[in-house]
Write a protein that holds these residues in place. Structure first.
Motif, mmCIF file in Angstrom:
data_model
loop_
_atom_site.group_PDB
_atom_site.id
_atom_site.type_symbol
_atom_site.label_atom_id
_atom_site.label_comp_id
_atom_site.label_asym_id
_atom_site.label_seq_id
_atom_site.Cartn_x
_atom_site.Cartn_y
_atom_site.Cartn_z
ATOM 1 N N GLY A 1 0.819 -1.211 0.000
ATOM 2 C CA GLY A 1 0.000 0.000 0.000
ATOM 3 C C GLY A 1 0.850 1.256 0.000
ATOM 4 N N LEU A 2 1.933 1.249 0.756
ATOM 5 C CA LEU A 2 2.814 2.417 0.823
ATOM 6 C C LEU A 2 3.476 2.703 -0.515
ATOM 7 C CD1 LEU A 2 4.386 1.767 4.331
ATOM 8 C CD2 LEU A 2 3.011 3.762 3.691
ATOM 9 N N ILE A 3 3.965 1.657 -1.178
ATOM 10 C CA ILE A 3 4.650 1.931 -2.461
ATOM 11 C C ILE A 3 3.644 2.315 -3.546
ATOM 12 C CG2 ILE A 3 6.649 0.506 -1.880
ATOM 13 C CD1 ILE A 3 5.588 -1.684 -3.708
ATOM 14 N N GLU A 4 2.412 1.810 -3.420
ATOM 15 C CA GLU A 4 1.379 2.249 -4.374
ATOM 16 C C GLU A 4 1.082 3.736 -4.198
ATOM 17 O OE1 GLU A 4 -1.990 -0.238 -3.785
ATOM 18 O OE2 GLU A 4 -1.049 -2.012 -4.679
ATOM 19 N N ASP A 5 1.284 4.233 -2.975
ATOM 20 C CA ASP A 5 1.048 5.653 -2.695
ATOM 21 C C ASP A 5 2.294 6.511 -2.938
ATOM 22 O OD1 ASP A 5 -1.549 5.126 -1.983
ATOM 23 O OD2 ASP A 5 -1.135 4.968 0.159
ATOM 24 N N GLY A 6 3.337 5.893 -3.476
ATOM 25 C CA GLY A 6 4.527 6.667 -3.854
ATOM 26 C C GLY A 6 5.627 6.735 -2.824
ATOM 27 N N ALA A 7 5.536 5.916 -1.772
ATOM 28 C CA ALA A 7 6.575 5.939 -0.737
ATOM 29 C C ALA A 7 7.834 5.213 -1.201
ATOM 30 C CB ALA A 7 6.059 5.280 0.539
ATOM 31 N N PHE A 8 8.965 5.613 -0.622
ATOM 32 C CA PHE A 8 10.258 4.934 -0.758
ATOM 33 C C PHE A 8 10.845 4.921 -2.168
ATOM 34 C CE2 PHE A 8 7.915 2.347 2.575
ATOM 35 C CZ PHE A 8 8.424 3.081 3.652
ATOM 36 N N VAL A 9 10.402 5.830 -3.021
ATOM 37 C CA VAL A 9 10.930 5.837 -4.390
ATOM 38 C C VAL A 9 12.411 6.228 -4.436
ATOM 39 C CG1 VAL A 9 8.717 6.233 -5.516
ATOM 40 C CG2 VAL A 9 10.088 8.195 -4.742
ATOM 41 N N ASN A 10 12.925 6.770 -3.327
ATOM 42 C CA ASN A 10 14.343 7.121 -3.271
ATOM 43 C C ASN A 10 15.170 6.031 -2.604
ATOM 44 O OD1 ASN A 10 13.311 7.521 -0.656
ATOM 45 N ND2 ASN A 10 14.894 9.027 -0.154
#
Length: 337
Positions: free
Chosen positions: A61-70
């Motif tokens: 859910g977090l990565i779908e919301d754009g988290a941790f892209v860095n």
């Protein structure tokens, strides 16, 4: 802000040791992904330094919301590792499909992706233990766990994800992934694995309780009882190999690589090493192998480590005797002190 390192299966055996080694190297910006459940697995995390811990579902859910892209890298060790698991659909979802989702996300964000494959993909070893890409499609795992791992290996090969190639189907800027075929890993913090613990751990428990070790008899004439052979690798070495590749840039060379010592040793060697570490003379009893294992038992495993060495990993591996001694004396005996 430091770029985080993501470790899935972080409360598991190799995962916990990986986080500890990252800490030892000064890395504290770590996102742990795991389910702690209702047992005592959480205790293995005490003393570790990290930024956050989330469940596998929460992480999606977090990565779908754009988290941790860095993120700097994803070290994907989370899986159902029970070779006796019968629910094939569960293994496909957990070990194959989830890995695909994470891999695609990492590649689309140019994040280094290192994942756990397994020596279980080699089946009975009829095709040898060569990690060459041409060999991988010919392998025949003996159990569904091994096949669930091979499924992802084959998918990654099909899409040219291990090395940059002009015809690769994934639209990335040349990112590569690394799959590590862990052989028989043993060492501290595997207690929670129950029956999937190493025979080092089981032997210590048996010796402490009864003064002897029980090993399976051989059902093949070319192997005497206790002389079945495995490539045993100390968890500290498995972690060092993992981090060697995980901490490289996303476009560094990739590959599907064996993570083993390249030296097969007998079960008698292993049991003897445990007795020696405990300061006791060997006492071994050979017992019948359960029928359900007899057709699915590996009598010999030995990693071909040429590809691993060619990929740049040059450190020597800990000997079985030294690894067992450190494990027993520094973990079990000191803890029980």
């Amino acid at each position: 802000m430091a770029r985080p390192i993501i470790v899935t299966g972080a409360a598991g055996f190799i995962g916990r040791n990986t986080v500890a080694e990252l800490n030892a190297r000064g890395e504290n910006e770590i996102i742990l992904v795991d389910e702690l459940g209702k047992d005592e697995k959480w205790k293995d995390l005490v003393g570790l330094r990290y930024e956050d811990i989330v469940t596998p579902e929460e992480f999606l859910g977090l990565i779908e919301d754009g988290a941790f892209v860095n993120a700097r890298s994803v070290i994907h060790l989370g899986a159902c590792s029970a070779t006796t698991e019968k629910d094939a659909d569960f293994l496909v979802r957990n070990n194959y499909q989830y890995t695909r989702v994470l891999c695609n996300w990492a590649l689309s964000n140019e994040i280094r992706f290192v994942y756990a494959s397994s020596a279980a993909t080699y089946g009975d070893g009829a095709e040898g233990y060569d990690d060459a890409d041409a060999v991988t499609p010919t392998l025949k795992p003996l159990n569904m766990y091994g096949y669930s791992k091979q499924m992802f290996d084959l998918w990654a090969l099909k899409h040219h994800l291990f090395n940059s190639a002009p015809d690769r189907s994934h639209e990335t800027s040349g990112s590569n992934i690394v799959g590590l075929k862990y052989f028989n890993v043993f060492g501290p913090y595997e207690d929670h694995k129950g029956d999937m613990r190493s025979v080092v751990s089981k032997s210590y428990e048996q010796i402490r309780g009864t003064g002897e070790v029980k090993l399976f008899k051989s059902y093949r004439p070319e192997y005497k009882d206790g002389e079945q052979m495995r490539d045993f690798i100390y968890v500290k070495d498995a972690v060092d190999v993992t981090l060697h590749f995980a901490l490289q840039p996303a476009d560094a060379p990739g590959g599907l690589l064996n993570c083993g010592t390249g030296k097969a040793r007998t079960w008698i060697d292993l049991a003897t090493a445990v007795f020696d570490a405990m300061g006791l003379p060997p006492k071994i009893e050979f017992i019948e192998m359960p029928e359900q294992l007899q057709g699915k038992y590996q009598y010999f495993t030995q990693a071909n480590d040429a590809k691993l060495r060619a990929a740049g990993y040059t450190k020597p591996f800990t000997s079985l005797e030294d690894g067992v001694r450190e494990y027993i004396q520094e973990y079990y005996l000191r803890r029980e002190g």
